[in-house]
Write a protein that holds these residues in place. Structure first.
Motif, PDB file in Angstrom:
ATOM      1  N   GLN A  28     -57.931  74.226   3.979  1.00  0.00           N
ATOM      2  CA  GLN A  28     -58.261  74.374   5.384  1.00  0.00           C
ATOM      3  C   GLN A  28     -57.064  74.894   6.169  1.00  0.00           C
ATOM      4  N   ALA A  29     -57.338  75.643   7.218  1.00  0.00           N
ATOM      5  CA  ALA A  29     -56.284  76.198   8.044  1.00  0.00           C
ATOM      6  C   ALA A  29     -55.506  75.077   8.725  1.00  0.00           C
ATOM      7  N   ARG A  30     -54.221  75.255   8.852  1.00  0.00           N
ATOM      8  CA  ARG A  30     -53.416  74.307   9.619  1.00  0.00           C
ATOM      9  C   ARG A  30     -53.816  74.404  11.089  1.00  0.00           C
ATOM     10  N   ARG A  31     -53.757  73.284  11.770  1.00  0.00           N
ATOM     11  CA  ARG A  31     -54.208  73.297  13.162  1.00  0.00           C
ATOM     12  C   ARG A  31     -53.300  72.537  14.113  1.00  0.00           C
ATOM     13  N   VAL A  32     -52.293  71.832  13.631  1.00  0.00           N
ATOM     14  CA  VAL A  32     -51.349  71.118  14.492  1.00  0.00           C
ATOM     15  C   VAL A  32     -49.950  71.618  14.156  1.00  0.00           C
ATOM     16  N   PHE A  33     -49.264  72.181  15.157  1.00  0.00           N
ATOM     17  CA  PHE A  33     -47.979  72.828  14.920  1.00  0.00           C
ATOM     18  C   PHE A  33     -46.926  72.324  15.901  1.00  0.00           C
ATOM     19  N   ALA A  34     -45.682  72.424  15.459  1.00  0.00           N
ATOM     20  CA  ALA A  34     -44.544  72.217  16.346  1.00  0.00           C
ATOM     21  C   ALA A  34     -43.827  73.542  16.507  1.00  0.00           C
ATOM     22  N   ALA A  35     -43.681  73.996  17.757  1.00  0.00           N
ATOM     23  CA  ALA A  35     -42.888  75.183  18.053  1.00  0.00           C
ATOM     24  C   ALA A  35     -41.495  74.704  18.441  1.00  0.00           C
ATOM     25  N   MET A  36     -40.510  74.905  17.556  1.00  0.00           N
ATOM     26  CA  MET A  36     -39.183  74.312  17.703  1.00  0.00           C
ATOM     27  C   MET A  36     -38.135  75.381  17.977  1.00  0.00           C
ATOM     28  N   ALA A  37     -37.528  75.330  19.147  1.00  0.00           N
ATOM     29  CA  ALA A  37     -36.469  76.275  19.498  1.00  0.00           C
ATOM     30  C   ALA A  37     -35.189  75.906  18.757  1.00  0.00           C
ATOM     31  N   VAL A  62     -42.166  64.504  16.634  1.00  0.00           N
ATOM     32  CA  VAL A  62     -43.196  65.515  16.417  1.00  0.00           C
ATOM     33  C   VAL A  62     -43.212  65.990  14.965  1.00  0.00           C
ATOM     34  N   THR A  63     -42.050  66.078  14.342  1.00  0.00           N
ATOM     35  CA  THR A  63     -41.959  66.578  12.971  1.00  0.00           C
ATOM     36  C   THR A  63     -42.870  65.807  12.026  1.00  0.00           C
ATOM     37  N   ARG A  64     -43.121  64.537  12.321  1.00  0.00           N
ATOM     38  CA  ARG A  64     -43.935  63.708  11.433  1.00  0.00           C
ATOM     39  C   ARG A  64     -45.428  63.774  11.774  1.00  0.00           C
ATOM     40  N   GLN A  65     -45.821  64.640  12.714  1.00  0.00           N
ATOM     41  CA  GLN A  65     -47.219  64.651  13.166  1.00  0.00           C
ATOM     42  C   GLN A  65     -47.913  65.993  12.962  1.00  0.00           C
ATOM     43  N   VAL A  66     -47.279  66.937  12.283  1.00  0.00           N
ATOM     44  CA  VAL A  66     -47.793  68.307  12.312  1.00  0.00           C
ATOM     45  C   VAL A  66     -48.116  68.817  10.909  1.00  0.00           C
ATOM     46  N   ASP A  67     -48.975  69.848  10.886  1.00  0.00           N
ATOM     47  CA  ASP A  67     -49.275  70.552   9.643  1.00  0.00           C
ATOM     48  C   ASP A  67     -48.203  71.569   9.301  1.00  0.00           C
ATOM     49  N   GLY A  68     -47.511  72.044  10.295  1.00  0.00           N
ATOM     50  CA  GLY A  68     -46.483  73.048  10.060  1.00  0.00           C
ATOM     51  C   GLY A  68     -45.607  73.220  11.278  1.00  0.00           C
ATOM     52  N   ALA A  83     -42.511  70.529   5.486  1.00  0.00           N
ATOM     53  CA  ALA A  83     -42.593  71.357   4.281  1.00  0.00           C
ATOM     54  C   ALA A  83     -43.091  72.759   4.602  1.00  0.00           C
ATOM     55  N   ALA A  84     -44.050  72.880   5.517  1.00  0.00           N
ATOM     56  CA  ALA A  84     -44.620  74.178   5.871  1.00  0.00           C
ATOM     57  C   ALA A  84     -43.952  74.679   7.145  1.00  0.00           C
ATOM     58  N   ALA A  85     -42.763  75.267   7.010  1.00  0.00           N
ATOM     59  CA  ALA A  85     -42.002  75.740   8.160  1.00  0.00           C
ATOM     60  C   ALA A  85     -41.910  77.259   8.114  1.00  0.00           C
TER      61      ALA A  85
END
Length: 591
Positions: free
Chosen positions: A138-147, A210-216, A241-243
């Motif tokens: 399934q497609a990932r759907r929760v992401f963290a955009a990290m500057a 946030v890192t512990r709550q995301v698909d990528g 893992a999916a970064a």
């Protein structure tokens, strides 16, 4: 493509675990995201109920499958019922709250409430069916955009990506703060199809949560910045893992900058380049997130690969995006040109200069290793691709070569473009092989002339495949030589190569019927130009091959009943997978 939904646990199981908590016989406990609950082979003595968060079960080693466990479901029930060790490794995709019930206590209650076992049986059957189906993840759907640097605004980037997803018809939340409890994260995830957590450079505590709550994760930096600009503590931050690495480039940049330094420092799963303010680039990323990015796979086929150019022309005229590219041999050449950013005019001009105006394999030599020295090919690749690396292409790209040393295929996703292409089109007997350390590389067509299987493992979304390697190629007329070598030289036919060239090319690019069928089945749109009248080694047959590619592509598009971007869709509202469990992720080649 939507996977069937297994039934969720309902009243009986929920009431059972709630009663255990109320009676003091069990207590909720928290499993932080990234933490393993149990591993394959461990002995089972209890069943778990997931209250909040998300778990994943990784089943098998050689060809592993991953199943997501959602709130309101149990985990560990199969081993409990069968009285066998656990058959899967289960780990937390999010910070998760669970309740554990000892085996004996569970069966004591089941004797008085048979609905417990009925619900459990439904879950077991549903998961068994889901695991057995050969459907894509399934497609990932929760992401963290990290500057990664102060020069990037994670909030602005996430807002732009959200707008792109919304234009595709999806609901999106962009969040840069919140209570950060497991319940809050769970509620956020249930409220939208996609969630983007924006993490600015100076928000280290928020980033850790946030890192512990995301698909990528999307790691954001500017191409003109360098990893050395980050404090050492920032460079050591553990990413999910999916970064993916997102390098923001200047609006007028002719080529992406900074890729090699950032890739070496972060080792991302994939890399994407986004020109600041260019809607087409952010929309390409939006399609990727939504599982709607269009991949194009181009087969090998020597001069017949000119048909790829006609196919690309029609796709562009139809407004069909080309987001990801993969190819082999001459298909790799065309694909790399598109990934470089060449438009139709430039692609046509460069292919004509490199291959059509004069044969690329006219530098014949004594055939100790091959009939051509390969110097002409090397020079022409250097002329048109220069020192660009694969990670410095505007679109993700790979090509394939064959490793003669160990008998495997090599997937090129990093390194100089010209060197990867030189290996990918080194037809055995025609061009000298390429040394890669201790390995010897030749044309990828030897093992895989239509690498749709490679694309399918790397890409979530529709795949267009153009196969020019099928159909009739060589007959008696093509192998009839002149009466003498003197006549052959005197007539000037030597400039096009001896008949042995066509024989060697065809021998290297021929594909067994069952292999071709399997490769074709992995495409969502299959294009097979009719090229019987184009001799495989005739480098001057440009116009008829391009015309055949155009005709076949028009026919394939006319047969579609919906837009290409909607073909083979995964269900964006279904549960995402975050890849491999902690400490079990395989080495990933770079994009």
């Amino acid at each position: 493509m939507t996977r069937p939904q297994r039934p969720r646990a309902s009243s009986s199981l929920a009431r059972f675990f709630q009663a255990l908590i109320a009676e003091g016989e069990a207590w909720p406990f928290c499993l932080p995201g990234g933490t393993t609950l149990y591993r394959t082979g461990e002995i089972s003595d209890r069943v778990y109920f997931l209250r909040t968060g998300r778990l994943a079960a990784r089943i098998g080693e050689a060809n592993p499958r991953t199943v997501t466990i959602r709130p309101g479901e149990t985990v560990g029930e199969m081993a409990l019922l069968a009285e066998t060790p656990h058959a899967a490794t289960v780990y937390a995709l999010r910070d998760s709250e669970l309740v554990a019930a000892p085996r004996d206590l569970f069966f004591d209650h089941a004797r008085s409430d048979p609905d417990l076992l009925i619900e459990l049986a439904k879950l077991v059957l549903g998961r068994t069916r889901e695991t057995a189906l050969a459907s894509p993840p399934q497609a990932r759907r929760v992401f963290a955009a990290m500057a990664l640097t102060p020069a990037v605004s994670a909030r602005d980037f996430a807002a732009g990506l959200a707008s792109s997803l919304e234009r595709l018809g999806h609901t999106v939340q962009v969040l840069s703060d919140g209570p950060a409890t497991p319940e809050w994260f769970a509620n956020v995830e249930q409220a939208s199809e996609f969630v983007l957590y924006a993490v600015e450079h100076d928000r280290s505590v928020w980033r850790a949560l946030v890192t512990r709550q995301v698909d990528g994760a999307m790691l954001l930096a500017r191409g003109r910045d360098r990893p050395s600009d980050q404090p050492p503590s920032e460079r050591r931050t553990p990413w999910p893992a999916a970064a993916d690495l997102i390098l923001i480039q200047d609006p007028m940049a002719g080529a992406p900058r900074g890729a090699s330094d950032w890739v070496n420092a972060l080792v991302p799963e994939r890399i994407f380049h986004v020109r600041e303010g260019l809607a087409a680039d952010i929309d390409r990323l939006g399609r990727t997130v939504a599982g709607r990015a269009v991949a194009l796979v181009l087969s090998g086929g020597a001069a017949r690969a000119y048909a790829h150019i006609g196919a690309v022309q029609v796709l562009r005229e139809a407004g069909i995006p080309i987001d990801v590219l993969g190819g082999v041999s001459m298909g790799g050449i065309v694909g790399a040109g598109i990934a470089m950013g060449w438009d139709d005019g430039e692609l046509d001009d460069r292919i004509r200069k490199a291959f059509v105006n004069s044969s690329p394999i006219h530098d014949f030599t004594l055939p100790f290793v091959a009939i051509a020295r390969g110097e002409t090919v090397r020079q022409r690749l250097a002329e048109h691709f220069g020192d660009r690396t694969i990670t410095e292409l505007w679109r993700p790209f790979f090509c394939v070569s064959t490793n003669l040393t160990d008998g495997t295929q090599k997937i090129h996703r990093q390194g100089l473009v010209r060197e990867a292409l030189r290996a990918s089109l080194s037809l055995p007997g025609v061009l000298p092989p390429v040394a890669d350390g201790e390995d010897i590389l030749v044309d990828g067509a030897v093992l895989n002339n239509f690498p749709t299987d490679v694309m399918r493992t790397l890409h979530e979304g529709p795949i267009i495949g153009v196969d020019v390697g099928s159909g009739r190629s060589i007959g008696a007329a093509e192998i009839e030589g002149p009466a003498s070598a003197l006549q052959w030289v005197g007539s000037g036919a030597w400039r096009d190569g001896a008949p042995i060239v066509s024989i060697l090319i065809r021998a290297a690019t021929i594909t067994a019927h069952h292999q071709a069928f399997a490769a074709h089945e992995l495409t969502d749109v299959l294009i097979q130009p009719k090229l019987d009248d184009v001799e495989i080694g005739d480098w001057r047959a440009y116009e008829p091959a391009v015309a055949a590619g155009r005709r076949a592509t028009l026919e394939a598009l006319d047969a579609l009943d919906r837009p290409v971007t909607e073909l083979g869709l995964t269900d964006a509202t279904s549960d995402g997978l975050a890849g491999d469990p902690p400490n079990m992720a395989p080495d990933r080649p770079l994009a």
